[in-house]
Motif scaffolding. Structure first.
Motif, mmCIF file in Angstrom:
data_model
loop_
_atom_site.group_PDB
_atom_site.id
_atom_site.type_symbol
_atom_site.label_atom_id
_atom_site.label_comp_id
_atom_site.label_asym_id
_atom_site.label_seq_id
_atom_site.Cartn_x
_atom_site.Cartn_y
_atom_site.Cartn_z
ATOM 1 N N PHE A 93 0.677 -1.249 -0.142
ATOM 2 C CA PHE A 93 -0.050 -0.043 0.080
ATOM 3 C C PHE A 93 1.104 1.406 0.143
ATOM 4 O O PHE A 93 0.443 2.414 -0.288
ATOM 5 C CB PHE A 93 -0.844 -0.185 1.185
ATOM 6 N N ASN A 94 2.045 1.068 -0.069
ATOM 7 C CA ASN A 94 3.050 2.323 0.013
ATOM 8 C C ASN A 94 3.600 2.536 -1.316
ATOM 9 O O ASN A 94 4.660 2.936 -1.594
ATOM 10 C CB ASN A 94 4.214 2.280 1.191
ATOM 11 N N VAL A 95 2.564 2.625 -2.481
ATOM 12 C CA VAL A 95 2.894 2.869 -3.839
ATOM 13 C C VAL A 95 1.789 3.583 -4.222
ATOM 14 O O VAL A 95 0.498 3.401 -3.914
ATOM 15 C CB VAL A 95 2.734 1.217 -4.365
ATOM 16 N N ASP A 96 2.194 4.659 -5.097
ATOM 17 C CA ASP A 96 1.048 5.526 -5.590
ATOM 18 C C ASP A 96 1.168 5.796 -7.161
ATOM 19 O O ASP A 96 0.714 6.820 -7.713
ATOM 20 C CB ASP A 96 1.375 7.145 -5.051
ATOM 21 N N GLU A 97 1.372 4.435 -7.846
ATOM 22 C CA GLU A 97 1.454 4.583 -9.167
ATOM 23 C C GLU A 97 1.239 3.029 -9.426
ATOM 24 O O GLU A 97 1.311 2.068 -8.614
ATOM 25 C CB GLU A 97 2.720 4.937 -9.826
#
Length: 264
Positions: A93-97
């Protein structure tokens, strides 16, 4: 039924084996509905006599639920610790793409959007997570090298089922004795032919299928298109493609293509 059934997988370049987790299916949800094919939005305009005309079709991104279970070396499902869930959340969940979720035969560009955890009465731990995915999966890029001395027939198997045609790239490496080459897809009549390839920079070429363009791998400022006498840009059909290469000398051609795969 779970959409993806695999053992270990990779996300954002990290294997789930690092955390001891697999994708799984539970008997309680084995008959649940799952996505099949491509979900699409159809835009229409009014036609003659009240008939609708399709103006465009848009492939839609999908939300897909996945169950993750932690297993021991004997494949028994065991509970997660709080520290393990902390680390797994940081990974997923620490991904923004969009990042590739890689499985055995294909991958899906996706991002995790939500999750929940629970433990059964038998003290088995599971994580429910939701993936926001592109409209279809992608097969891994296929590379096939063909050597030719004058002429050769061969086949390329394209397991694509999204759209009717697939772009294909290839690199051409001509020996000094070869000054012309023709590459054809006999299954759909597309082909490209180049002649008068006498200069050093004309012996190594690259064909870009998505751009309908060909250039020198040695000096990309040179105009290679002027050496094409046949320019019916090559595409692959779904399924088996009968190919042919003709040359007046020795050559090597490396083909590269990537099928798109509907969910099932």
């Amino acid at each position: 039924m779970q959409q993806f059934l695999t053992r270990f997988f990779r996300y954002n370049g990290i294997s789930s084996d690092k955390f001891g987790i697999i994708m799984c299916e539970l008997e309680s949800n084995a008959d649940d509905e799952k996505i099949n094919g491509i979900q699409r939005n159809v835009n229409e305009i009014d036609g003659i006599d009240g008939l609708k005309i399709i103006s465009s079709v848009e492939n839609l991104y999908q939300d897909i639920d996945v169950i993750l279970a932690k297993v021991d070396r004997l494949n028994n499902v065991i509970p997660y610790t709080t520290d393990e869930i902390f680390k797994i959340n940081d990974w997923l969940f620490n991904v923004d793409e969009y990042k590739p979720l890689e499985m055995d035969e294909y991958f899906v560009n996706s991002i995790f959007t939500k999750g929940s955890s629970w433990r059964t009465d038998a003290n088995k731990g599971y994580l429910n997570v939701t993936l926001h995915c592109e409209p279809y999966a992608r097969g891994y890029k296929i590379n096939q090298t063909i050597f030719v001395d004058k002429v050769i027939d061969f086949e390329l198997d394209n397991k694509n089922n999204v759209g009717k045609l697939t772009d294909i790239d290839f690199e051409i490496y001509l020996e000094d004795d070869a000054t012309e080459i023709e590459i054809s897809n006999m299954s759909n009549g597309t082909s490209i032919r180049l002649e008068g390839l006498t200069q050093h920079y004309e012996k190594q070429l690259k064909y870009y299928g998505n751009l309908n363009y060909i250039e020198s791998l040695i000096d990309n400022k040179q105009n290679i298109l002027q050496k094409t006498t046949v320019r019916n840009w090559i595409k692959l059909l779904n399924g088996n493609n009968v190919m042919q290469i003709k040359s007046n000398g020795n050559a090597k051609v490396i083909f590269r293509y990537q099928p798109k795969i509907q969910y099932m």
